[in-house]
Design a protein around this motif. Structure first.
Motif, PDB file in Angstrom:
ATOM      1  N   LEU A   1       0.828  -1.215   0.000  1.00 26.10           N
ATOM      2  CA  LEU A   1       0.000   0.000   0.000  1.00 26.10           C
ATOM      3  C   LEU A   1       0.858   1.260   0.000  1.00 26.10           C
ATOM      4  N   GLY A   2       0.465   2.249  -0.793  1.00 25.07           N
ATOM      5  CA  GLY A   2       1.211   3.512  -0.835  1.00 25.07           C
ATOM      6  C   GLY A   2       2.663   3.273  -1.224  1.00 25.07           C
ATOM      7  N   THR A   3       2.855   2.585  -2.337  1.00 28.52           N
ATOM      8  CA  THR A   3       4.183   2.082  -2.723  1.00 28.52           C
ATOM      9  C   THR A   3       5.165   3.195  -3.070  1.00 28.52           C
ATOM     10  N   GLY A   4       4.671   4.346  -3.504  1.00 27.84           N
ATOM     11  CA  GLY A   4       5.568   5.461  -3.821  1.00 27.84           C
ATOM     12  C   GLY A   4       6.590   5.066  -4.878  1.00 27.84           C
ATOM     13  N   GLY A   5       7.865   5.201  -4.539  1.00 27.06           N
ATOM     14  CA  GLY A   5       8.944   4.842  -5.458  1.00 27.06           C
ATOM     15  C   GLY A   5       9.220   3.338  -5.498  1.00 27.06           C
TER      16      GLY A   5
ATOM     17  N   GLU B   1      -0.777   2.680  -5.598  1.00 27.39           N
ATOM     18  CA  GLU B   1      -0.208   4.024  -5.514  1.00 27.39           C
ATOM     19  C   GLU B   1      -1.160   5.006  -6.194  1.00 27.39           C
ATOM     20  N   SER B   2      -1.596   6.022  -5.449  1.00 25.78           N
ATOM     21  CA  SER B   2      -2.607   6.948  -5.991  1.00 25.78           C
ATOM     22  C   SER B   2      -2.005   7.993  -6.933  1.00 25.78           C
ATOM     23  N   ASP B   3      -0.717   8.233  -6.830  1.00 22.48           N
ATOM     24  CA  ASP B   3      -0.086   9.279  -7.648  1.00 22.48           C
ATOM     25  C   ASP B   3       0.240   8.716  -9.049  1.00 22.48           C
ATOM     26  N   ALA B   4      -0.278   9.392 -10.078  1.00 18.51           N
ATOM     27  CA  ALA B   4      -0.145   8.875 -11.446  1.00 18.51           C
ATOM     28  C   ALA B   4       1.321   8.839 -11.907  1.00 18.51           C
ATOM     29  N   ARG B   5       2.099   9.853 -11.545  1.00 21.49           N
ATOM     30  CA  ARG B   5       3.497   9.871 -12.020  1.00 21.49           C
ATOM     31  C   ARG B   5       4.328   8.786 -11.332  1.00 21.49           C
ATOM     32  N   LYS B   6       4.068   8.579 -10.044  1.00 20.16           N
ATOM     33  CA  LYS B   6       4.791   7.503  -9.345  1.00 20.16           C
ATOM     34  C   LYS B   6       4.373   6.142  -9.912  1.00 20.16           C
ATOM     35  N   SER B   7       3.094   6.007 -10.236  1.00 20.44           N
ATOM     36  CA  SER B   7       2.634   4.748 -10.837  1.00 20.44           C
ATOM     37  C   SER B   7       3.306   4.529 -12.192  1.00 20.44           C
TER      38      SER B   7
ATOM     39  N   ARG C   1       5.107   1.011   4.147  1.00 21.54           N
ATOM     40  CA  ARG C   1       6.145   1.800   4.837  1.00 21.54           C
ATOM     41  C   ARG C   1       5.790   3.267   4.646  1.00 21.54           C
ATOM     42  N   ALA C   2       5.903   4.029   5.715  1.00 19.62           N
ATOM     43  CA  ALA C   2       5.757   5.492   5.657  1.00 19.62           C
ATOM     44  C   ALA C   2       4.446   5.921   5.006  1.00 19.62           C
ATOM     45  N   LEU C   3       3.357   5.288   5.411  1.00 23.66           N
ATOM     46  CA  LEU C   3       2.073   5.623   4.789  1.00 23.66           C
ATOM     47  C   LEU C   3       1.101   6.252   5.778  1.00 23.66           C
TER      48      LEU C   3
HETATM   49  C1  LIG Z   1       5.541   8.851   2.143  1.00 21.65           C
HETATM   50  S1  LIG Z   1       5.238   7.964   0.681  1.00 21.65           S
HETATM   51  C2  LIG Z   1       6.003   6.391   1.059  1.00 21.65           C
HETATM   52  C3  LIG Z   1       6.327   5.627  -0.183  1.00 21.65           C
HETATM   53  C4  LIG Z   1       7.015   4.283   0.046  1.00 21.65           C
HETATM   54  N1  LIG Z   1       6.142   3.324   0.707  1.00 21.65           N
HETATM   55  C5  LIG Z   1       8.304   4.447   0.785  1.00 21.65           C
HETATM   56  O1  LIG Z   1       8.376   4.053   1.952  1.00 21.65           O
HETATM   57  O2  LIG Z   1       9.282   4.958   0.203  1.00 21.65           O
HETATM   58  C6  LIG Z   1       3.503   7.544   0.750  1.00 21.65           C
HETATM   59  C7  LIG Z   1       2.922   7.179  -0.604  1.00 21.65           C
HETATM   60  O3  LIG Z   1       1.598   6.715  -0.436  1.00 21.65           O
HETATM   61  C8  LIG Z   1       0.776   7.265  -1.449  1.00 21.65           C
HETATM   62  N2  LIG Z   1      -0.570   7.346  -0.852  1.00 21.65           N
HETATM   63  C9  LIG Z   1      -0.953   8.103   0.200  1.00 21.65           C
HETATM   64  N3  LIG Z   1      -2.244   7.882   0.495  1.00 21.65           N
HETATM   65  C10 LIG Z   1      -2.695   6.952  -0.400  1.00 21.65           C
HETATM   66  C11 LIG Z   1      -3.956   6.315  -0.606  1.00 21.65           C
HETATM   67  N4  LIG Z   1      -4.986   6.583   0.155  1.00 21.65           N
HETATM   68  N5  LIG Z   1      -4.054   5.426  -1.617  1.00 21.65           N
HETATM   69  C12 LIG Z   1      -2.994   5.136  -2.402  1.00 21.65           C
HETATM   70  N6  LIG Z   1      -1.771   5.704  -2.246  1.00 21.65           N
HETATM   71  C13 LIG Z   1      -1.624   6.612  -1.265  1.00 21.65           C
HETATM   72  C14 LIG Z   1       1.384   8.624  -1.753  1.00 21.65           C
HETATM   73  O4  LIG Z   1       1.073   9.060  -3.078  1.00 21.65           O
HETATM   74  C15 LIG Z   1       2.867   8.341  -1.574  1.00 21.65           C
HETATM   75  O5  LIG Z   1       3.483   7.966  -2.766  1.00 21.65           O
END
Ligand SMILES: C[S@@+](CC[C@H](N)C(=O)[O-])C[C@H]1O[C@@H](n2cnc3c(N)ncnc32)[C@H](O)[C@@H]1O
Length: 205
Positions: free
Chosen positions: A69-73, A97-103, A138-140
């Motif tokens: 969840l919230g995979t980011g990079g 991942e909700s962000d289109a560019r990160k996806s 992580r970090a979500l």
């Molecule tokens: C702080 S980043 C952490 C990314 C990664 N897990 C890491 O540890 O490097 C959180 C990510 O979660 C995504 N995010 C936050 N809320 C979300 C949601 N409700 N659904 C999907 N993605 C979400 C954000 O776009 C962001 O890329």
């Protein structure tokens, strides 16, 4: 025996090269999209790749269905998916991942490394229930919020795996107001001192 390691995990040359290709794409894309904090980029291999690989090492077995969840990079889910492609090819990993560019970045790494992993460019709340055996993050969000996501996406007998910082005990206590769960704190050697929490038997209070 393999000559290639990520942290203390032995991997094949193919897996190691996939991870290195991913790392070079991270360096290329990060100035345009904030995939990881700029301050962590110089030590990205240890801070992001090796730390994510530890997640795989604490599991006694790979799950059939893994939802990150919230995979980011890509951390920890995409690193786990690349390792699973070698060690557990039947493990189906989905990155949310909700962000289109990160996806778009995640899909580029998947294409260029030739692994089979899905990216859901959606909000976790909008995704159909995933029936996952393992949910990682992580970090979500706080543990309380993460357990809410698990309620929707984790099978009843499934487990959650969260990388958490020094506030994890306070977060666990806070979450107990709303959830019953069993938590195991797994010794790890993450670069930022994060702990790996394995949580099961999750039920709303
Ligand atoms: C702080 S980043 C952490 C990314 C990664 N897990 C890491 O540890 O490097 C959180 C990510 O979660 C995504 N995010 C936050 N809320 C979300 C949601 N409700 N659904 C999907 N993605 C979400 C954000 O776009 C962001 O890329």
């Amino acid at each position: 025996m393999s000559q290639h390691k990520i942290g203390s995990l032995d991997v094949s040359r193919e897996t190691f090269e996939r991870l290195k290709r991913y790392e070079s794409l991270l360096y290329k894309w990060n100035p345009r999209i904030n995939l990881v904090a700029k301050s962590t980029l110089a030590d990205a291999w240890n801070r992001h790749f090796v730390d994510s690989a530890q997640v795989v090492q604490v599991l006694s077995a790979f799950p059939d269905r893994w939802l990150d969840l919230g995979t980011g990079g890509g951390f920890p889910g995409l690193v786990a998916a690349i390792i699973a492609a070698e060690l557990a090819p039947g493990c189906d990993v989905t990155l949310v991942e909700s962000d289109a560019r990160k996806s778009a970045f995640l899909r580029t790494v998947i294409r260029e490394t030739g692994i089979r992993t899905q990216v859901e460019n959606k909000r976790i709340e909008a995704l159909n229930p995933a029936e996952a055996d393992l949910v990682s993050a992580r970090a979500l969000a706080s543990i309380d919020q993460l357990l809410g996501f698990c309620e929707r996406h984790l099978r009843p007998e499934g487990r959650a795996l969260f990388l958490k910082g020094e506030r994890h005990q306070a977060e666990i206590e806070e979450a107990r107001k709303n959830w019953h769960f069993k938590v195991e704190e797994v010794p790890s050697q993450t670069s930022d001192g994060a702990v790996i929490l394995l949580i099961g038997e999750i039920r709303r209070v």
